[in-house]
Each structure stands twice: as C-alpha cells, then as structure tokens.
Design an enzyme around this catalytic site. Structure first.
Site, PDB file in Angstrom:
ATOM      1  N   CYS A  52     -69.032  90.423 -38.105  1.00 23.21           N
ATOM      2  CA  CYS A  52     -68.720  89.096 -37.548  1.00 23.21           C
ATOM      3  C   CYS A  52     -67.222  88.926 -37.281  1.00 23.21           C
ATOM      4  O   CYS A  52     -66.828  88.391 -36.254  1.00 23.21           O
ATOM      5  CB  CYS A  52     -69.144  87.996 -38.517  1.00 23.21           C
ATOM      6  SG  CYS A  52     -70.775  88.208 -39.215  1.00 23.21           S
ATOM      7  N   ASP A  53     -66.395  89.341 -38.225  1.00 26.00           N
ATOM      8  CA  ASP A  53     -64.975  88.990 -38.167  1.00 26.00           C
ATOM      9  C   ASP A  53     -64.042  90.173 -37.860  1.00 26.00           C
ATOM     10  O   ASP A  53     -62.831  89.980 -37.708  1.00 26.00           O
ATOM     11  CB  ASP A  53     -64.541  88.347 -39.497  1.00 26.00           C
ATOM     12  CG  ASP A  53     -65.236  87.002 -39.708  1.00 26.00           C
ATOM     13  OD1 ASP A  53     -65.670  86.403 -38.703  1.00 26.00           O
ATOM     14  OD2 ASP A  53     -65.356  86.559 -40.861  1.00 26.00           O
ATOM     15  N   CYS A  79     -68.058  89.599 -43.860  1.00 26.43           N
ATOM     16  CA  CYS A  79     -68.865  90.109 -42.741  1.00 26.43           C
ATOM     17  C   CYS A  79     -67.984  90.822 -41.721  1.00 26.43           C
ATOM     18  O   CYS A  79     -67.364  90.184 -40.879  1.00 26.43           O
ATOM     19  CB  CYS A  79     -69.644  88.965 -42.096  1.00 26.43           C
ATOM     20  SG  CYS A  79     -70.748  89.530 -40.781  1.00 26.43           S
TER      21      CYS A  79
HETATM   22  C1  LIG Z   1     -67.852  85.174 -43.165  1.00 26.56           C
HETATM   23  C2  LIG Z   1     -69.091  85.195 -42.290  1.00 26.56           C
HETATM   24  C3  LIG Z   1     -68.944  85.182 -40.914  1.00 26.56           C
HETATM   25  C4  LIG Z   1     -70.074  85.218 -40.100  1.00 26.56           C
HETATM   26  N1  LIG Z   1     -69.899  85.237 -38.748  1.00 26.56           N
HETATM   27  C5  LIG Z   1     -70.974  85.380 -37.938  1.00 26.56           C
HETATM   28  C6  LIG Z   1     -70.807  85.497 -36.532  1.00 26.56           C
HETATM   29  O1  LIG Z   1     -69.687  85.490 -36.019  1.00 26.56           O
HETATM   30  N2  LIG Z   1     -71.924  85.637 -35.768  1.00 26.56           N
HETATM   31  C7  LIG Z   1     -73.182  85.656 -36.301  1.00 26.56           C
HETATM   32  O2  LIG Z   1     -74.168  85.757 -35.551  1.00 26.56           O
HETATM   33  N3  LIG Z   1     -73.373  85.559 -37.622  1.00 26.56           N
HETATM   34  C8  LIG Z   1     -72.296  85.422 -38.463  1.00 26.56           C
HETATM   35  N4  LIG Z   1     -72.478  85.355 -39.820  1.00 26.56           N
HETATM   36  C9  LIG Z   1     -73.846  85.397 -40.349  1.00 26.56           C
HETATM   37  C10 LIG Z   1     -74.510  84.026 -40.237  1.00 26.56           C
HETATM   38  O3  LIG Z   1     -73.665  83.054 -40.805  1.00 26.56           O
HETATM   39  C11 LIG Z   1     -75.862  84.042 -40.971  1.00 26.56           C
HETATM   40  O4  LIG Z   1     -76.634  85.130 -40.525  1.00 26.56           O
HETATM   41  C12 LIG Z   1     -76.635  82.757 -40.715  1.00 26.56           C
HETATM   42  O5  LIG Z   1     -75.866  81.628 -41.073  1.00 26.56           O
HETATM   43  C13 LIG Z   1     -77.947  82.750 -41.507  1.00 26.56           C
HETATM   44  O6  LIG Z   1     -78.595  81.540 -41.270  1.00 26.56           O
HETATM   45  P1  LIG Z   1     -79.634  80.972 -42.303  1.00 26.56           P
HETATM   46  O7  LIG Z   1     -80.047  79.642 -41.753  1.00 26.56           O
HETATM   47  O8  LIG Z   1     -80.677  81.966 -42.618  1.00 26.56           O
HETATM   48  O9  LIG Z   1     -78.828  80.768 -43.653  1.00 26.56           O
HETATM   49  P2  LIG Z   1     -77.533  79.893 -43.934  1.00 26.56           P
HETATM   50  O10 LIG Z   1     -76.714  79.653 -42.727  1.00 26.56           O
HETATM   51  O11 LIG Z   1     -76.900  80.528 -45.134  1.00 26.56           O
HETATM   52  O12 LIG Z   1     -78.139  78.479 -44.342  1.00 26.56           O
HETATM   53  C14 LIG Z   1     -78.867  78.315 -45.504  1.00 26.56           C
HETATM   54  C15 LIG Z   1     -78.713  76.855 -45.894  1.00 26.56           C
HETATM   55  O13 LIG Z   1     -79.651  76.567 -46.924  1.00 26.56           O
HETATM   56  C16 LIG Z   1     -78.984  75.814 -47.929  1.00 26.56           C
HETATM   57  N5  LIG Z   1     -79.695  76.035 -49.180  1.00 26.56           N
HETATM   58  C17 LIG Z   1     -79.736  77.152 -49.969  1.00 26.56           C
HETATM   59  N6  LIG Z   1     -80.520  76.947 -51.035  1.00 26.56           N
HETATM   60  C18 LIG Z   1     -80.988  75.666 -50.934  1.00 26.56           C
HETATM   61  C19 LIG Z   1     -81.834  74.870 -51.729  1.00 26.56           C
HETATM   62  N7  LIG Z   1     -82.373  75.320 -52.858  1.00 26.56           N
HETATM   63  N8  LIG Z   1     -82.105  73.599 -51.325  1.00 26.56           N
HETATM   64  C20 LIG Z   1     -81.553  73.102 -50.159  1.00 26.56           C
HETATM   65  N9  LIG Z   1     -80.746  73.826 -49.359  1.00 26.56           N
HETATM   66  C21 LIG Z   1     -80.469  75.090 -49.748  1.00 26.56           C
HETATM   67  C22 LIG Z   1     -77.565  76.371 -47.934  1.00 26.56           C
HETATM   68  O14 LIG Z   1     -76.687  75.431 -48.524  1.00 26.56           O
HETATM   69  C23 LIG Z   1     -77.324  76.532 -46.454  1.00 26.56           C
HETATM   70  O15 LIG Z   1     -76.886  75.337 -45.877  1.00 26.56           O
HETATM   71  C24 LIG Z   1     -71.373  85.276 -40.663  1.00 26.56           C
HETATM   72  C25 LIG Z   1     -71.524  85.259 -42.058  1.00 26.56           C
HETATM   73  C26 LIG Z   1     -70.400  85.233 -42.875  1.00 26.56           C
HETATM   74  C27 LIG Z   1     -70.592  85.227 -44.390  1.00 26.56           C
END
Ligand SMILES: Cc1cc2nc3c(=O)[nH]c(=O)nc-3n(C[C@H](O)[C@H](O)[C@H](O)COP(=O)(O)OP(=O)(O)OC[C@H]3O[C@@H](n4cnc5c(N)ncnc54)[C@H](O)[C@@H]3O)c2cc1C
Length: 249
Positions: free
Chosen positions: A76-77, A73
């Site tokens: 982000c980084d 990302c």
């Molecule tokens: C390297 C990196 C750095 C980042 N830095 C930033 C930043 O600085 N600022 C920012 O705003 N955003 C940042 N992001 C983006 C941010 O992390 C995501 O946008 C955010 O976490 C999305 O949230 P979410 O809850 O939709 O999904 P996620 O955080 O991905 O959570 C999904 C969860 O669901 C679980 N899951 C998946 N499938 C299943 C299943 N079948 N059963 C049960 N559980 C399941 C996963 O294990 C996970 O825990 C970054 C992303 C990356 C890759």
C-alpha cells in the site's frame, strides 16, 4: 470518500448505528448480537466484516510515527518511498514478499530478522538473499525508530553481540503478521488455524446459514481495500438472496 460512502448508504435507507459487537449467539434465530456489553440486538442475517489488525512491535516511536514513515503495508505505502532507503521487520513469507516488493522501488531495503534464520519458505528466502539491494540483519531487534515528525533512522540491537547500529531510513515497515478480529465468532463459525473465517469458495457464506463474511477477516491473501469492498458486495447480495428465499426480506 468514506464520508460520502456513508452518506450514500444512509440515503439508500441503511440504519447506521455505532457500537462494538462484544458477543454473538448464532445458535438461535433470529441471531443475537450483544453491543457494548450492554444490549442485545436481533438480526435475521449477519455479515461479519470486522477486518484484521496488523501486529505491531509495541514501541512508543512506532505509534507516534505511524503514517509518518511507519506502515504495516508495503504494497500500500511502498510507493511513497521510491528511490529511498527503508527498513522492514519480519521473517515470514509475507515479510519476504514485502521486502522483495520494496526492493523494486527503494535503493536499499534493510531487513531486520529476530533470529539467525527466517521462517519464510526456502524459495522466498533464496529470493531475498539473492536480491542485491536487500541487506539482512540477523539476530536483530528494533531498539527505536528515530525522528521527531517523520522517520529518519532506525536503531537496531544485535541480541547476540549487544551492539547497537543506527541506519538512516525514510520508511519503516512492520511485517510480523495480522490478527483477524474474529474472536467473538469462534464458538459458531468455522475458521482456519490462524482465526481467518472460512467461507465457501466463490461465495461469502459461512458454515452457519444466514451468516456471511466479507473483507480481511476472511482473506489472509490479498487484504486490500478493493478486494474487501468486492467481497462486501458479494456478502450483501448473498444476504439479500438468503432473506428473500426465506421470506424475511
Ligand atoms: C497502513 C495501511 C495502508 C493501507 N493502504 C491501502 C491502500 O493504499 N490500498 C488498499 O487497497 N488497501 C490498503 N490497505 C488495506 C485496507 O485498509 C484493508 O484491506 C481494508 O480496510 C479491509 O477492509 P475491511 O472492511 O475488511 O476491514 P477494516 O477496514 O479493518 O474494517 C473493519 C472495521 O470493523 C470494526 N470492528 C472490528 N471488530 C469489531 C467489533 N467486534 N464490533 C464492531 N466493529 C468492529 C473495526 O473497528 C473497523 O472499523 C492498507 C492497510 C494498512 C494497514
């Protein structure tokens, strides 16, 4: 911060359980969700928030140095590499956008493109090719990311000439796409051609009444923690209103 969030949710009465949802049945009410391939739980409403996983190249060094210079990302980084040289792999619109973003922070952006052309739209390609500090390496793949505890260089292989080049970089960004974690919902929930869940614009509602979606699994555009949290709040409100309207709350 996340530990505190979890504590607060528990204090508000959330029943937190751990497990992987392995199957769902949204054709019956209450809905059914299979956990860890062994037991089924029932729910009057479901919020899908399974996120989207970044695609990786599959190199051992990429895994080992993830968080130590390797990132998926740039938005982000990228800031951590201000004034430094970085490499980015990818050739689509997102890769082009991230390379341009990095070019505003970094001294040089080395962009690694697998073929002799990019998949990105013409306008994005033109912007990349006209950026004075983005250097494109055509027909090139990543042979290895070098560094013991942090990224120090990247070794590229030119697949046309078989020539290997080592470039000193501090950051290595992988921008070859994301995979929404939506496979188990396919049978019931409307998705776009790449598997992102489709919600009714301005809401978290899916095509199945009572099933809502939030976060990256339904958002291929922003994919940020704050937008995911915002849509999570929308889904919580939508689910609460749904349960109240149905007399289930
Ligand atoms: C390297 C990196 C750095 C980042 N830095 C930033 C930043 O600085 N600022 C920012 O705003 N955003 C940042 N992001 C983006 C941010 O992390 C995501 O946008 C955010 O976490 C999305 O949230 P979410 O809850 O939709 O999904 P996620 O955080 O991905 O959570 C999904 C969860 O669901 C679980 N899951 C998946 N499938 C299943 C299943 N079948 N059963 C049960 N559980 C399941 C996963 O294990 C996970 O825990 C970054 C992303 C990356 C890759």
């Amino acid at each position: 911060m996340m530990v505190n969030f979890e504590k607060q949710a528990a204090r508000m009465g959330t029943d937190i359980r751990y497990g992987l949802a392995t199957k769902v049945d949204f054709s019956v009410r209450p809905f059914k969700v299979e956990i860890d391939e062994e037991k089924w739980i029932e729910a009057d409403s479901v919020i899908i928030s399974t996120g989207a996983s970044a695609k990786w190249l599959g190199l051992e060094s990429e895994q080992r140095l993830n968080g130590f210079g390797v990132s998926a990302c740039a938005v982000c980084d990228g800031f951590f590499f201000r004034g430094k040289e970085v490499a980015i792999v990818g050739a689509g619109d997102t890769a082009a956008e991230e390379a341009l973003y990095l070019s505003k922070l970094c001294t040089t952006v080395h962009m690694v493109v697998r073929r002799d052309q990019m998949r990105a739209s013409k306008v994005m390609q033109d912007r990349v090719l006209n950026a004075p500090n983005i250097k494109v390496y055509w027909n090139s793949v990543t042979d290895e990311i070098l560094g013991a505890n942090k990224v120090e260089a990247v070794r590229l292989l030119n697949t046309a000439t078989q020539e290997k080049t080592e470039i000193p970089v501090s950051g290595f960004f992988v921008a070859i796409g994301h995979e929404p974690n939506s496979g188990i919902f396919k049978e019931f929930i409307d998705m776009d051609e790449t598997g992102y869940i489709q919600t009714i614009p301005g809401t978290s509602k899916t095509n199945v009444e009572g099933v809502f979606a939030a976060g990256d699994v339904q958002d291929k555009n922003y994919r940020q923690a704050v937008t995911a949290a915002g849509s999570g709040c929308m889904a919580a409100l939508d689910a609460e209103r749904y349960l109240t309207a149905k007399g289930l709350a």
